[in-house]
Every structure is written in structure tokens, then in C-alpha cells.
Design a protein around this motif. Sequence first.
Motif, PDB file in Angstrom:
ATOM      1  N   ASN A   1      34.324  73.889  23.448  1.00 17.16           N
ATOM      2  CA  ASN A   1      34.707  75.059  24.374  1.00 17.16           C
ATOM      3  C   ASN A   1      35.919  74.844  25.396  1.00 17.16           C
ATOM      4  N   MET A   2      35.631  73.765  26.407  1.00 21.06           N
ATOM      5  CA  MET A   2      36.546  73.364  27.037  1.00 21.06           C
ATOM      6  C   MET A   2      37.931  73.140  26.507  1.00 21.06           C
ATOM      7  N   ILE A   3      38.022  72.385  25.463  1.00 16.83           N
ATOM      8  CA  ILE A   3      39.405  72.294  24.706  1.00 16.83           C
ATOM      9  C   ILE A   3      39.864  73.415  24.146  1.00 16.83           C
ATOM     10  N   GLU A   4      39.006  74.295  23.703  1.00 14.90           N
ATOM     11  CA  GLU A   4      39.628  75.633  23.282  1.00 14.90           C
ATOM     12  C   GLU A   4      40.192  76.394  24.399  1.00 14.90           C
ATOM     13  N   ALA A   5      39.695  76.239  25.495  1.00 12.30           N
ATOM     14  CA  ALA A   5      40.098  76.805  26.692  1.00 12.30           C
ATOM     15  C   ALA A   5      41.529  76.249  27.201  1.00 12.30           C
TER      16      ALA A   5
ATOM     17  N   VAL B   1      33.775  79.646  25.756  1.00  4.90           N
ATOM     18  CA  VAL B   1      35.371  79.540  26.054  1.00  4.90           C
ATOM     19  C   VAL B   1      35.787  80.457  27.213  1.00  4.90           C
ATOM     20  N   VAL B   2      35.083  81.654  27.123  1.00  6.03           N
ATOM     21  CA  VAL B   2      35.637  82.834  28.035  1.00  6.03           C
ATOM     22  C   VAL B   2      35.422  82.076  29.614  1.00  6.03           C
ATOM     23  N   ILE B   3      34.251  81.469  29.670  1.00  4.15           N
ATOM     24  CA  ILE B   3      34.389  81.061  31.144  1.00  4.15           C
ATOM     25  C   ILE B   3      35.136  79.982  31.498  1.00  4.15           C
ATOM     26  N   PHE B   4      35.415  79.121  30.538  1.00  2.00           N
ATOM     27  CA  PHE B   4      36.145  77.854  30.761  1.00  2.00           C
ATOM     28  C   PHE B   4      37.621  78.449  30.886  1.00  2.00           C
ATOM     29  N   LYS B   5      37.699  79.335  30.132  1.00  5.63           N
ATOM     30  CA  LYS B   5      39.290  79.822  30.151  1.00  5.63           C
ATOM     31  C   LYS B   5      39.537  80.411  31.615  1.00  5.63           C
ATOM     32  N   SER B   6      38.503  80.998  32.251  1.00  3.55           N
ATOM     33  CA  SER B   6      38.627  81.502  33.640  1.00  3.55           C
ATOM     34  C   SER B   6      38.801  80.563  34.575  1.00  3.55           C
ATOM     35  N   MET B   7      38.151  79.441  34.294  1.00  4.77           N
ATOM     36  CA  MET B   7      38.168  78.072  35.152  1.00  4.77           C
ATOM     37  C   MET B   7      39.425  77.658  34.815  1.00  4.77           C
ATOM     38  N   PHE B   8      40.047  77.360  33.654  1.00  3.57           N
ATOM     39  CA  PHE B   8      41.524  76.914  33.422  1.00  3.57           C
ATOM     40  C   PHE B   8      42.519  77.745  34.317  1.00  3.57           C
ATOM     41  N   ASP B   9      42.314  79.072  34.305  1.00  7.03           N
ATOM     42  CA  ASP B   9      43.145  79.896  35.132  1.00  7.03           C
ATOM     43  C   ASP B   9      43.091  79.689  36.611  1.00  7.03           C
ATOM     44  N   ALA B  10      41.942  79.409  37.135  1.00  4.50           N
ATOM     45  CA  ALA B  10      41.664  79.220  38.522  1.00  4.50           C
ATOM     46  C   ALA B  10      42.210  78.213  39.075  1.00  4.50           C
ATOM     47  N   LEU B  11      42.495  76.847  37.947  1.00  2.00           N
ATOM     48  CA  LEU B  11      42.950  75.738  38.653  1.00  2.00           C
ATOM     49  C   LEU B  11      44.597  75.662  38.667  1.00  2.00           C
TER      50      LEU B  11
ATOM     51  N   PRO C   1      22.305  58.908  37.101  1.00  2.00           N
ATOM     52  CA  PRO C   1      20.900  58.423  36.799  1.00  2.00           C
ATOM     53  C   PRO C   1      20.128  59.249  36.034  1.00  2.00           C
ATOM     54  N   GLY C   2      19.621  59.124  34.976  1.00  3.64           N
ATOM     55  CA  GLY C   2      18.843  60.045  34.139  1.00  3.64           C
ATOM     56  C   GLY C   2      19.630  60.620  33.095  1.00  3.64           C
ATOM     57  N   LYS C   3      20.947  60.632  33.112  1.00  7.18           N
ATOM     58  CA  LYS C   3      22.110  61.278  32.144  1.00  7.18           C
ATOM     59  C   LYS C   3      22.839  60.370  31.682  1.00  7.18           C
ATOM     60  N   ARG C   4      23.013  60.147  30.313  1.00  2.43           N
ATOM     61  CA  ARG C   4      23.961  59.190  29.817  1.00  2.43           C
ATOM     62  C   ARG C   4      25.495  59.484  30.024  1.00  2.43           C
ATOM     63  N   GLU C   5      25.761  60.678  29.838  1.00  2.89           N
ATOM     64  CA  GLU C   5      27.324  61.061  30.169  1.00  2.89           C
ATOM     65  C   GLU C   5      27.434  62.342  30.922  1.00  2.89           C
ATOM     66  N   MET C   6      28.637  62.581  31.573  1.00  2.00           N
ATOM     67  CA  MET C   6      29.011  63.637  31.970  1.00  2.00           C
ATOM     68  C   MET C   6      30.432  63.917  31.340  1.00  2.00           C
ATOM     69  N   LEU C   7      31.054  65.401  31.734  1.00  2.00           N
ATOM     70  CA  LEU C   7      32.357  65.645  31.462  1.00  2.00           C
ATOM     71  C   LEU C   7      33.170  65.884  32.507  1.00  2.00           C
ATOM     72  N   ARG C   8      34.479  65.356  32.442  1.00  2.00           N
ATOM     73  CA  ARG C   8      35.664  65.761  33.344  1.00  2.00           C
ATOM     74  C   ARG C   8      36.834  66.387  32.485  1.00  2.00           C
ATOM     75  N   ALA C   9      37.205  67.520  32.883  1.00  2.00           N
ATOM     76  CA  ALA C   9      38.137  68.378  32.295  1.00  2.00           C
ATOM     77  C   ALA C   9      39.492  68.424  32.929  1.00  2.00           C
ATOM     78  N   ILE C  10      40.578  68.328  32.544  1.00  2.00           N
ATOM     79  CA  ILE C  10      41.919  68.379  33.316  1.00  2.00           C
ATOM     80  C   ILE C  10      42.737  69.481  32.843  1.00  2.00           C
ATOM     81  N   LYS C  11      43.395  69.966  33.659  1.00  2.00           N
ATOM     82  CA  LYS C  11      44.247  71.229  33.339  1.00  2.00           C
ATOM     83  C   LYS C  11      45.900  70.399  33.068  1.00  2.00           C
ATOM     84  N   ALA C  12      46.048  69.636  32.090  1.00  2.00           N
ATOM     85  CA  ALA C  12      47.085  68.920  31.910  1.00  2.00           C
ATOM     86  C   ALA C  12      48.000  69.707  31.192  1.00  2.00           C
ATOM     87  N   GLU C  13      48.971  70.722  31.994  1.00  2.00           N
ATOM     88  CA  GLU C  13      49.784  71.490  31.289  1.00  2.00           C
ATOM     89  C   GLU C  13      51.114  70.799  30.988  1.00  2.00           C
ATOM     90  N   VAL C  14      51.726  71.140  29.760  1.00  2.00           N
ATOM     91  CA  VAL C  14      52.937  70.481  29.584  1.00  2.00           C
ATOM     92  C   VAL C  14      54.318  71.341  30.270  1.00  2.00           C
TER      93      VAL C  14
END
Length: 221
Positions: free
Chosen positions: A193-197, A165-175, A208-221
Motif C-alpha cells: 500500500n505504501m509503494i502504491e501511494a 492506499v488512500v491514507i498513505f497517499k495523504s501521508m505522501f502528499d503531506a511530506l 523488542p518483541g517485533k521482528r521488523e518495522m517499516l520506513r517509507a521515503i518520499k523519494a521523488e524523481v
Amino acid sequence: MKREIIQTNDGSTSIYLPDWNESYHSKHGAIQEANHVFIKNGLSLFEGKPVSILEIGFGTGLNALITYYESLKNQQTIHYVGVEAYPVSIEEVVQMNYPTEINSSLNDAFQLLHTSNWETEIQFNSNFTFKKRKQFFQEIKDSNTFDLIYFDAFGYDKQPELWSVVIFKSMFDALKKNGILVTYACRSILKRNMIEAGFKVEKLPGAPGKREMLRAIKAEV
């Protein structure tokens, strides 16, 4: 730690760490994974717009190279910052075949990505600027700076602290507002962890070789 050069299934190379059973890129195809995760599901969302990108895990330079190539093809203005705590050696760089596999005209650019000075911004052309930062991910303190983050750290099994969460919070802040983070990984704990951030998170089909990946958006209100 021992490191080996391997060829992935699409013909492109990667670096393999046998002690960890971990490679820098997917064994199913380094270039096809990079294009799927970071270009198709990241950069393409900013088509026709200037974009500022932060890469978490500069590594072999593959993601930076394919992004530079996209900027050439589309005449897109891109400001690119790559963060890496443990740079690969020039001896390893010369064994990577990315320019050959993507476009042979990229060889000089690929060399410049690795030989340019750390902490110094360089201008590749009128559309592409690049800077490397030798930095631990925990030290990133950017604020409202980037439109897009390529999150390409080693897997959660090997370095769970890089997916906290700490790392993803810094990513959130950087965006910037409505900024996007994309990663090859997809696990329930990472999504939580991303949602908590603060992110809004979606699952997408993986490379190919992986079923899924993640995309996270800084959708601030």
C-alpha cells in the motif's frame, strides 16, 4: 469501550483495550518502542536540522514527549503536530508514568501536551512548538508540509482502513520531498500500500518483541 492502564515490560505504562486485545504501545516496553521506532529510525536522520513532524495517533502523548526531550538535549528546532480523533482523558493521563521513567523534569511539559487547547499552536521554548488537531486521519489534507511522520495508528488487524492506499497517499502528499514516514508495523500488505501511494519502502529491525518495522521515503524523481 473498556480501557485499562497497564505496565509494559520496561516499566512504562500504556492503555489497553480488552475488547480489541490492543494496547496503545507495545507490551514489551512502551518507551523503548517509541525510542526505537520514532527517534532512532526517524528523528535521528534529521540530526542538527530543523524538522517538522506529523504524528498520526497522538494518543497518550508519549511520542511527543520523547521528541520534546530530544529537542532539549540536542537543541534541535522541532515543529510538532499531533493528530487524534479520540483523545485520552485527563484521568488516564495522570496515570501515565512517562516523566518519571524518562526524566522527572518533563512532568510540566507532559501535562501541557494534554491540557493545551486543540487547534492552537503553543511554544514550549525557543526550539519546540506544538499543536494538537482533533481530526480523523481520513480528513488530513496537508501538502508538502512535514519532514517526518510518526505513523502510530492502531494495528491493521483492528483498523485496516487506517493503513489503506488512500491514507498513505495523504501521508505522501503531506511530506516534503525526501520526507520520511516511520511505523512500528511491518506487513506485506502495508508495504504494498505504501509503494502504491508513491513511497520507497524499507524493512528495518523492529523494537523488542517485533521482528521488523517499516520506513517509507518520499523519494521523488
